[in-house]
Write an enzyme that holds these catalytic residues in place. Structure first.
Site, mmCIF file in Angstrom:
data_model
loop_
_atom_site.group_PDB
_atom_site.id
_atom_site.type_symbol
_atom_site.label_atom_id
_atom_site.label_comp_id
_atom_site.label_asym_id
_atom_site.label_seq_id
_atom_site.Cartn_x
_atom_site.Cartn_y
_atom_site.Cartn_z
ATOM 1 N N ASP A 64 0.927 -1.197 -0.142
ATOM 2 C CA ASP A 64 -0.096 0.011 -0.182
ATOM 3 C C ASP A 64 0.972 1.146 0.126
ATOM 4 O O ASP A 64 1.986 1.269 0.502
ATOM 5 C CB ASP A 64 -1.088 0.000 1.266
ATOM 6 C CG ASP A 64 -1.871 0.914 1.156
ATOM 7 O OD1 ASP A 64 -3.264 0.363 1.267
ATOM 8 O OD2 ASP A 64 -1.956 2.092 0.732
ATOM 9 N N ASP B 179 3.789 -12.997 12.907
ATOM 10 C CA ASP B 179 4.675 -13.890 12.223
ATOM 11 C C ASP B 179 4.059 -14.407 10.726
ATOM 12 O O ASP B 179 4.669 -15.074 9.853
ATOM 13 C CB ASP B 179 4.668 -15.192 12.915
ATOM 14 C CG ASP B 179 3.119 -15.671 13.430
ATOM 15 O OD1 ASP B 179 2.314 -14.942 13.595
ATOM 16 O OD2 ASP B 179 2.962 -16.994 13.657
ATOM 17 N N PHE C 194 -6.742 -4.729 -4.716
ATOM 18 C CA PHE C 194 -7.821 -3.625 -4.107
ATOM 19 C C PHE C 194 -7.292 -2.319 -4.295
ATOM 20 O O PHE C 194 -8.216 -1.341 -4.564
ATOM 21 C CB PHE C 194 -8.078 -3.725 -2.710
ATOM 22 C CG PHE C 194 -8.528 -4.951 -2.197
ATOM 23 C CD1 PHE C 194 -10.017 -5.235 -2.069
ATOM 24 C CD2 PHE C 194 -7.886 -6.142 -1.594
ATOM 25 C CE1 PHE C 194 -10.559 -6.402 -1.835
ATOM 26 C CE2 PHE C 194 -8.348 -7.243 -1.550
ATOM 27 C CZ PHE C 194 -9.751 -7.597 -1.406
ATOM 28 N N ALA C 195 -6.054 -2.140 -4.686
ATOM 29 C CA ALA C 195 -5.364 -0.755 -4.457
ATOM 30 C C ALA C 195 -6.010 0.022 -5.810
ATOM 31 O O ALA C 195 -5.798 -0.449 -6.999
ATOM 32 C CB ALA C 195 -4.167 -0.757 -4.546
ATOM 33 N N ALA C 196 -6.550 1.149 -5.310
ATOM 34 C CA ALA C 196 -7.094 2.293 -6.332
ATOM 35 C C ALA C 196 -7.716 3.357 -5.934
ATOM 36 O O ALA C 196 -7.702 3.354 -4.815
ATOM 37 C CB ALA C 196 -8.254 1.446 -7.061
ATOM 38 N N TYR D 217 -13.538 7.120 -13.159
ATOM 39 C CA TYR D 217 -13.158 6.134 -12.366
ATOM 40 C C TYR D 217 -13.700 4.701 -13.188
ATOM 41 O O TYR D 217 -13.062 3.589 -13.087
ATOM 42 C CB TYR D 217 -14.095 6.288 -10.996
ATOM 43 C CG TYR D 217 -14.263 5.090 -10.075
ATOM 44 C CD1 TYR D 217 -12.861 4.399 -9.735
ATOM 45 C CD2 TYR D 217 -15.283 4.588 -9.801
ATOM 46 C CE1 TYR D 217 -12.937 3.320 -8.767
ATOM 47 C CE2 TYR D 217 -15.254 3.246 -8.991
ATOM 48 C CZ TYR D 217 -14.114 2.977 -8.582
ATOM 49 O OH TYR D 217 -14.330 1.808 -8.012
ATOM 50 N N PHE E 61 -20.725 -3.407 -5.423
ATOM 51 C CA PHE E 61 -22.142 -2.454 -5.503
ATOM 52 C C PHE E 61 -21.378 -1.627 -4.362
ATOM 53 O O PHE E 61 -20.288 -1.386 -3.994
ATOM 54 C CB PHE E 61 -23.286 -3.200 -5.381
ATOM 55 C CG PHE E 61 -24.022 -3.308 -6.904
ATOM 56 C CD1 PHE E 61 -23.306 -4.626 -7.525
ATOM 57 C CD2 PHE E 61 -24.720 -2.662 -7.710
ATOM 58 C CE1 PHE E 61 -23.385 -4.755 -8.743
ATOM 59 C CE2 PHE E 61 -24.868 -2.947 -8.886
ATOM 60 C CZ PHE E 61 -24.431 -4.083 -9.719
ATOM 61 N N ASN E 62 -22.315 -1.128 -3.404
ATOM 62 C CA ASN E 62 -21.845 0.056 -2.507
ATOM 63 C C ASN E 62 -21.705 -0.906 -0.940
ATOM 64 O O ASN E 62 -22.384 -1.544 -0.372
ATOM 65 C CB ASN E 62 -23.231 0.790 -1.992
ATOM 66 C CG ASN E 62 -23.393 1.931 -3.203
ATOM 67 O OD1 ASN E 62 -23.531 1.613 -4.301
ATOM 68 N ND2 ASN E 62 -22.910 3.072 -2.784
ATOM 69 N N ASP F 201 -24.192 10.645 -10.490
ATOM 70 C CA ASP F 201 -24.971 9.838 -9.861
ATOM 71 C C ASP F 201 -26.043 9.020 -10.784
ATOM 72 O O ASP F 201 -27.077 9.806 -11.123
ATOM 73 C CB ASP F 201 -25.546 10.411 -8.438
ATOM 74 C CG ASP F 201 -24.796 10.420 -7.391
ATOM 75 O OD1 ASP F 201 -23.794 9.517 -7.450
ATOM 76 O OD2 ASP F 201 -24.856 11.051 -6.665
HETATM 77 N N1 UDP Z 1 -25.255 10.689 -0.968
HETATM 78 C C1 UDP Z 1 -25.959 11.767 -0.546
HETATM 79 N N2 UDP Z 1 -25.228 12.642 0.161
HETATM 80 C C2 UDP Z 1 -23.975 12.466 0.803
HETATM 81 C C3 UDP Z 1 -23.370 11.350 0.241
HETATM 82 C C4 UDP Z 1 -23.870 10.531 -0.692
HETATM 83 O O1 UDP Z 1 -27.184 12.185 -0.666
HETATM 84 O O2 UDP Z 1 -23.166 13.178 1.383
HETATM 85 C C5 UDP Z 1 -26.082 9.746 -2.058
HETATM 86 C C6 UDP Z 1 -25.449 9.795 -3.347
HETATM 87 O O3 UDP Z 1 -25.894 10.681 -4.208
HETATM 88 C C7 UDP Z 1 -25.734 8.051 -3.764
HETATM 89 C C8 UDP Z 1 -25.940 7.445 -2.446
HETATM 90 O O4 UDP Z 1 -25.803 8.703 -1.525
HETATM 91 O O5 UDP Z 1 -27.002 8.284 -3.823
HETATM 92 C C9 UDP Z 1 -24.433 6.557 -2.095
HETATM 93 O O6 UDP Z 1 -23.407 7.623 -2.363
HETATM 94 P P1 UDP Z 1 -21.729 6.977 -1.807
HETATM 95 O O7 UDP Z 1 -20.942 8.296 -2.464
HETATM 96 O O8 UDP Z 1 -22.034 6.414 -0.584
HETATM 97 O O9 UDP Z 1 -21.668 5.753 -2.966
HETATM 98 P P2 UDP Z 1 -21.581 5.850 -4.436
HETATM 99 O O10 UDP Z 1 -23.035 5.096 -4.810
HETATM 100 O O11 UDP Z 1 -21.510 7.083 -4.988
HETATM 101 O O12 UDP Z 1 -20.526 4.706 -4.879
#
Ligand code: UDP
Length: 342
Positions: free
Chosen positions: A31, A50, A78-80, A148, A181-182, A300
């Site tokens: 890292d 160890d 994972f690094a990015a 990204y 996903f998230n 978004d």
């Molecule tokens: N979001 C928001 N306010 C914030 C941060 C995020 O309303 O301060 C919303 C954003 O528009 C998205 C969701 O929360 O719909 C998830 O955003 P996040 O940045 O956590 O993850 P992403 O989906 O961008 O990877």
């Protein structure tokens, strides 16, 4: 097994390193600490001095990377850099770091004869799929809408070409793309956690408001074509995400054609709106978490929900943590113990 974990001082990478150590494996984390935390590496080292090694190294430093990879059986990459907004403003930095870093890593893996790779890809490679493609399956067309997402899609292409060339050179490799996903939540026992600087993610920001570190959450738009007019995302617990890595790693087998290439979305199939996440954070923390409605954030998409069908069918994976409240509760426990992060 000895696993090379790039980005192992970051949020997801540190959870992967932790799981691998818990399962008795050896782990080498590389890292550059641009987004990762030395304290995360130190915490991991304390758990298994160890079997753990930390190498502070930029992915673009191929020689050091190849030295670090010597003796490893598998790499988890994972690094990015991973902020959509930042990638729009600094695309070259994203391509250099994410794509250039991956090219350098593949070079290093080749030199060190590491033949198995799990790559952190993203639902951002799908862009803004139309409703007919939701929930999103792996064959949804990939049309990323920001640098990204494009950088990660380019990495997928580079890895495929690397694999083709290694097969032609009679030294085949095996790879898996996991399109996340998230990702949310933390280790259940609080040994590692989520700390981004700057913080831009919804759940950590809600928790910072709950801690009194920010005055309010700004909801990015309440004019979306969704039931409560806020954006919908598919939140997956980081521990479930890491389980997907462990399962797919077991399938990677460069010596058998059917073990060489895997692509899976890692989502739960359930969407949650910004309002639902906010309500969960209020419930779990017991704090009011004031919210104001702001403008939409550039880039978004309104609704991103992944289909877990393929990964369920082929790997037997399913999310164990299915409610937002369990994800928020583990994140909240870590943040309360580390109010300023690492
Ligand atoms: N979001 C928001 N306010 C914030 C941060 C995020 O309303 O301060 C919303 C954003 O528009 C998205 C969701 O929360 O719909 C998830 O955003 P996040 O940045 O956590 O993850 P992403 O989906 O961008 O990877």
């Amino acid at each position: 097994m000895h696993v090379l974990v790039t980005g192992g001082a970051g949020f997801i990478g540190s959870h992967a390193a932790l799981r691998l150590l818990d399962e008795g494996h050896r782990v080498t984390v590389v890292d550059n600490l641009v987004r990762g935390h030395r304290e995360a590496a130190t915490a991991l080292e304390r758990l298994a001095p160890d079997r753990f090694r930390f190498v502070e190294c930029d992915l673009l430093d191929t020689d050091r990377l190849a030295a670090a990879a010597q003796g490893c059986d598998l790499a988890m990459h994972f690094a990015a850099l991973a902020y959509v907004g930042e990638s729009v403003d600094e695309p070259l930095r994203y391509y250099r770091n994410n794509v250039g870093g991956t090219i350098s890593l593949l070079d290093a893996l080749t030199r060190a004869s590491v033949r198995r790779l799990v790559f952190s890809s993203t639902c951002a490679t799908y862009g803004e799929p139309s409703e007919e493609y939701i929930p999103i399956s792996e064959n949804c067309p990939q049309h990323p809408v920001n640098a990204y997402g494009r950088s990660k899609l380019m990495c997928e292409a580079v890895i495929r070409d690397w694999s083709l060339a290694r097969t032609r050179a009679s030294a085949p490799v095996a790879f898996a793309f996991l399109r996340y996903f998230n990702v949310a939540g933390s280790d259940a026992t609080g040994r590692v956690g989520e700390d981004h600087r700057p913080e831009t993610h919804l759940i950590p920001i809600c928790l910072e408001v709950a801690l009194g570190q920010r005055p309010s959450l700004t909801v990015f738009g309440e004019d979306w074509p969704t039931p409560d007019s806020t954006c919908i995302r598919d939140y997956v617990h980081v521990e479930d995400l890491i389980s997907a890595h462990v399962l797919v790693a077991q399938r990677l087998d460069p010596d058998r054609a059917e073990g060489r290439e895997f692509v899976f979305n890692v989502g739960t199939g359930r969407g949650a709106s910004v309002r639902e996440v906010l309500d969960s954070c209020r419930r779990v923390t017991g704090h009011a978490i004031p919210a104001i409605v702001g403008q939409r954030r550039a880039g978004d998409p309104p609704r991103l929900v992944g289909s877990p069908e393929k990964i369920r069918r082929e790997l037997g994976w399913s999310a164990k943590h299915v409610t937002l409240d369990t994800m928020v509760a583990s994140a909240w426990a870590w943040r309360q113990a580390h109010p300023k992060g690492w």
